[in-house]
Design an enzyme around this catalytic site. Structure first.
Site, PDB file in Angstrom:
ATOM      1  N   ARG A 116       0.803  -1.138   0.028  1.00  0.00           N
ATOM      2  CA  ARG A 116      -0.037  -0.102   0.136  1.00  0.00           C
ATOM      3  C   ARG A 116       0.920   1.139  -0.019  1.00  0.00           C
ATOM      4  NH1 ARG A 116      -3.955  -2.884   4.128  1.00  0.00           N
ATOM      5  NH2 ARG A 116      -5.445  -3.839   2.681  1.00  0.00           N
ATOM      6  N   TYR A 123      -7.707  -1.779  -5.686  1.00  0.00           N
ATOM      7  CA  TYR A 123      -6.825  -2.557  -5.439  1.00  0.00           C
ATOM      8  C   TYR A 123      -5.655  -2.278  -4.190  1.00  0.00           C
ATOM      9  CZ  TYR A 123      -3.499  -0.942  -8.789  1.00  0.00           C
ATOM     10  OH  TYR A 123      -2.548  -0.186  -9.798  1.00  0.00           O
ATOM     11  N   GLU A 124      -5.123  -3.659  -3.746  1.00  0.00           N
ATOM     12  CA  GLU A 124      -4.211  -3.357  -2.236  1.00  0.00           C
ATOM     13  C   GLU A 124      -5.520  -2.888  -1.306  1.00  0.00           C
ATOM     14  OE1 GLU A 124      -1.411  -4.328  -2.303  1.00  0.00           O
ATOM     15  OE2 GLU A 124      -0.394  -4.044  -4.063  1.00  0.00           O
ATOM     16  N   GLY A 125      -6.606  -3.289  -1.479  1.00  0.00           N
ATOM     17  CA  GLY A 125      -7.585  -3.096  -0.380  1.00  0.00           C
ATOM     18  C   GLY A 125      -8.212  -1.997  -0.841  1.00  0.00           C
TER      19      GLY A 125
END
Length: 528
Positions: free
Chosen positions: A262, A396-398
């Protein structure tokens, strides 16, 4: 937020202390600057002229570009030196990745193979695993991928259905992994699956292991030059020694890779934002209406002033965080448990970087797109590709929503645990609102509506950005950018306070310096 000696050296938790000094992009010097410039030259010479070929996924093209990047050291900047990497800091790696992200499809490909595909291995792998699997990734000889998400478990990653069981001398994996970046080209996969009951384990999986197959490419809105496909595991046979870390502790591998991912995604997001600004400035200075360049119109000037300010703030947040991460690894790293501690220490700041930078990217690219008018809505100008590609950054990446839940939850829990002081440093309007919000909503996360938790998170990340911009402007003399930042973010903070508490608040007076900022931006031709 961090509470150890690393944070104390920097002035303590950002809730409680404004840093006297913070790392900024201006602090990269000497050989670091040369590497950063080399990354931009590589992009402008090798990648940007062939973007249409990249989007068409011309056979063999992307792997060849990754190999070239690897030869320059770009695939292993912060990878351990004994295993083929350069052994440099994660802050410098993020800065270089920013300039390798002028094209987002290439950015995703190199970002995954140099980042989350190998960071879990570098932090948690044993000596034999690192000797075997890190050098090909760190040198760009092979491309890596990270396989966590599934068709029915994205944000709820631990709800995965993939299973692993030991059969004799093998692990046997079954399940489907979805949205796997680099799937088409990857030769190494870091795969998460559950062993026994509900405990997640991590596995090092080679593409040619029996039972591994790759489905068709997803038909995406953007990032057309990157590979995204499902990885299907049908009685896939994995050697016992390819279990990474410990059985049942794969969530530590997965989530710490995401923490650092992140942070780097924040830099990957402002790379396209940088290019959008450069392209839009040139277009606005050239495009004339009513016999005047549109760059001179007040509302266009305001767009560019806001773009410059949000970009400046994103850099301030990202590279402040990167320096903290590097110090954490210097203090704790070197052992598996130490690496785990260092990777977890600034997890909230990493999420704050991801949310702030990706939303800044969205606004910057959208406003740049608007400067083109109708021409922006055609594929004839580069802004169209940037616009399509940037949308996924907030997913993406949460997703940014789950990152907001994480930020608010973790802040309140750490105050409850005594790891953070309950009082916020009220050095600004935003800091004052954050302190009042914590007092009013209380520390019981379970009693809060998710909207309140999200609003609290907005105040936390705005406070972090506010501190970072103030510290950077104090050193660089960019008072005009600080003034504009305050003018942009104070209303956002007031709205978040109202959402969290139900109370309204009066905004303080603010200065406007749009013309000063836009003139400086036009003169430079890009971010200040």
């Amino acid at each position: 937020m961090a509470h150890n000696a690393v944070a104390q050296a920097k002035g303590g938790s950002f809730l409680n202390s404004v840093p006297e000094r913070t790392f900024t992009p201006e602090d990269f010097v000497g050989d670091e600057e040369l590497m950063i410039a080399s990354a931009e030259q590589f992009m402008r010479k090798e990648v940007m002229p062939i973007q249409d070929r990249i989007d068409a996924q011309e056979e063999g093209l992307m792997p060849a570009l990754i190999r070239k990047a690897g030869e320059l050291g770009f695939c292993g900047i912060d990878s351990p030196e004994p295993y083929g990497g350069l052994g440099l800091g994660k802050n410098l790696a993020a800065r270089i990745l920013e300039f390798l992200s002028l094209n987002a499809s290439f950015s995703v490909t190199i970002g995954v193979t140099s980042g989350i595909s190998q960071v879990g291995l570098a932090l948690f792998g044993n000596e034999e695993q690192k000797k075997k699997y890190l050098p090909p990734l760190a040198t760009g000889a092979v491309i890596g991928a990270y396989a966590l998400s599934e068709p029915n478990s994205g944000t709820d990653a631990l709800g995965m259905a993939a299973r692993a069981e030991q059969r004799g001398s093998k692990w046997v994996l079954n399940g489907t992994k979805m949205w796997i970046s680099n799937a088409k080209w990857a030769e190494q996969f870091l795969v998460m699956a559950k062993v026994g009951g509900e405990k997640v384990s991590a596995f090092l999986v080679e593409r040619d292991f029996p039972g591994i197959s790759i489905s068709r490419e997803e038909h995406k809105v953007g990032l057309k030059g990157s590979s995204t496909a499902r990885v299907v595991l049908e009685n896939a046979e994995i050697p016992l020694e390819n279990l990474l870390y410990e059985e049942g502790k794969g969530h530590h591998v997965a989530f710490n890779a995401l923490n650092l991912g992140r942070f780097k995604l924040a830099s990957m997001s402002i790379g396209p934002a940088r290019e959008a600004m450069v392209q839009a400035i040139a277009y606005a200075k050239d495009r004339r209406q009513f016999s005047t360049p549109i760059s001179e119109f007040g509302l266009v000037r305001k767009k560019f002033a806001d773009m410059a300010t949000l970009f400046y703030a994103s850099e301030a947040v990202i590279y402040r965080t990167g320096a903290l991460i590097d110090e954490a690894f210097a203090e704790f790293g070197g052992t598996v448990e130490g690496n785990k501690t260092a990777a977890e220490e600034f997890s909230v700041e990493c999420s704050a970087c991801k949310v702030f930078a990706t939303e800044a990217e969205a606004q910057i690219v959208d406003e740049a797109f608007q400067c083109y008018g109708g021409y922006g809505f055609t594929e004839e100008f580069p802004i169209a590709r940037i616009y399509r590609d940037c949308r996924v950054s907030r997913i993406y990446e949460g997703t940014n929503e789950i990152n907001r839940v994480f930020i608010g939850d973790r802040i309140l829990r750490r105050i409850q645990e005594g790891k953070l002081g309950p009082k916020v440093e009220e050095s600004s309007f935003i800091g004052e609102l954050l302190g009042r919000t914590i007092q009013k909503v209380g520390l019981d996360v379970k009693r809060l509506h998710q909207n309140q938790l999200g609003a609290l998170s907005d105040l936390v990340l705005l406070h972090y950005a506010d501190q970072s911009v103030r510290a950077r402007a104090k050193r660089s003399g960019h008072q005009m950018l600080l003034d504009r930042f305050i003018q942009i973010t104070n209303p956002r903070a007031a709205a978040a306070y109202q959402e969290a508490t139900g109370e309204s608040v009066t905004l303080p007076a603010a200065r406007s310096n749009v013309d000063e900022i836009s003139d400086a931006l036009y003169a430079k031709g890009g971010p200040l």
